[in-house]
Design a protein around this motif. Structure first.
Motif, mmCIF file in Angstrom:
data_model
loop_
_atom_site.group_PDB
_atom_site.id
_atom_site.type_symbol
_atom_site.label_atom_id
_atom_site.label_comp_id
_atom_site.label_asym_id
_atom_site.label_seq_id
_atom_site.Cartn_x
_atom_site.Cartn_y
_atom_site.Cartn_z
ATOM 1 N N ILE A 152 0.801 -1.227 0.000
ATOM 2 C CA ILE A 152 0.000 0.000 0.000
ATOM 3 C C ILE A 152 0.831 1.274 0.000
ATOM 4 C CG2 ILE A 152 -1.974 -1.106 1.105
ATOM 5 C CD1 ILE A 152 -1.131 0.334 3.733
ATOM 6 N N PHE A 153 2.114 1.141 0.236
ATOM 7 C CA PHE A 153 2.944 2.338 0.365
ATOM 8 C C PHE A 153 3.652 2.662 -0.941
ATOM 9 C CE2 PHE A 153 2.625 0.563 4.640
ATOM 10 C CZ PHE A 153 2.070 1.653 5.288
ATOM 11 N N HIS A 154 3.571 3.937 -1.315
ATOM 12 C CA HIS A 154 4.220 4.422 -2.532
ATOM 13 C C HIS A 154 4.925 5.715 -2.155
ATOM 14 C CE1 HIS A 154 1.869 1.421 -4.624
ATOM 15 N NE2 HIS A 154 0.800 1.874 -3.986
ATOM 16 N N GLY A 155 6.225 5.679 -2.177
ATOM 17 C CA GLY A 155 6.990 6.873 -1.857
ATOM 18 C C GLY A 155 7.489 6.861 -0.428
ATOM 19 N N PRO A 156 8.393 7.793 -0.144
ATOM 20 C CA PRO A 156 9.060 7.820 1.157
ATOM 21 C C PRO A 156 8.152 8.324 2.273
ATOM 22 C CG PRO A 156 9.714 9.713 -0.146
ATOM 23 C CD PRO A 156 8.850 8.856 -1.034
ATOM 24 N N PHE A 157 8.532 7.960 3.491
ATOM 25 C CA PHE A 157 7.861 8.485 4.677
ATOM 26 C C PHE A 157 8.919 8.774 5.726
ATOM 27 C CE2 PHE A 157 5.902 8.294 8.850
ATOM 28 C CZ PHE A 157 4.786 9.106 8.668
ATOM 29 N N THR A 158 8.820 9.964 6.315
ATOM 30 C CA THR A 158 9.757 10.398 7.347
ATOM 31 C C THR A 158 8.967 10.820 8.575
ATOM 32 O OG1 THR A 158 11.274 11.178 5.639
ATOM 33 C CG2 THR A 158 11.632 12.019 7.868
ATOM 34 N N LYS A 159 9.396 10.359 9.747
ATOM 35 C CA LYS A 159 8.737 10.727 11.000
ATOM 36 C C LYS A 159 9.015 12.190 11.335
ATOM 37 C CE LYS A 159 9.941 7.717 14.226
ATOM 38 N NZ LYS A 159 10.206 6.542 15.095
#
Length: 143
Positions: free
Chosen positions: A121-128
């Motif tokens: 389901i995830f597309h692209g970066p994620f940063t906290k």
């Protein structure tokens, strides 16, 4: 995406905010329960703790709560007594609990939620919020 997710959320908590945003980053609009004003029932709390593989004591939050004042460190206290305290003072419920068809987790740290969400389901970066990267440019978990 249609994938049922419920998060017991505290908007004042960075870990809870990061977890919620990570779920939304996957295209899921979860049911958000602000548990300080709408705590779970005793039965639901017991179920979540058990389903997450935790003991009642592991599900109690100490920092920023009346934990010490209430004497909850006393090892002679029973699970029922600890649950009574958690329900009387919902701030004692550690957060965030997340419930999906793939399982239940207390998402501390926030990336623990990835264990109970579909991988695709995830597309692209994620940063906290603190700058820690959890997902790379392809949406894959960074270990």
């Amino acid at each position: 995406m249609t994938f049922p997710v419920t998060i017991y959320h505290n908007p004042a908590c960075g870990t809870s905010r990061n977890t919620l945003e990570l779920i939304r980053h996957g295209g899921i609009q979860p049911t958000v329960i602000e548990y300080l004003s709408h705590p779970p029932t005793r039965e639901k709390l017991v179920t979540m703790i058990a389903d997450a593989g935790l003991t009642v004591r592991q599900a109690i939050r100490e920092k920023g709560t009346p934990y010490a004042e209430l004497g909850l460190a006393d090892p002679s206290l029973t699970d029922d007594q600890l649950l009574d305290a958690m329900l009387a003072h919902p701030i004692l419920i550690n957060r965030p609990f997340v419930v999906t068809p793939m399982g239940t987790r207390m998402s501390r740290p926030s990336e623990v939620v990835l264990d109970i969400l579909p991988d695709d389901i995830f597309h692209g970066p994620f940063t906290k919020e603190d700058g820690e990267r959890l997902l790379d440019e392809e949406g894959k978990r960074i270990d």
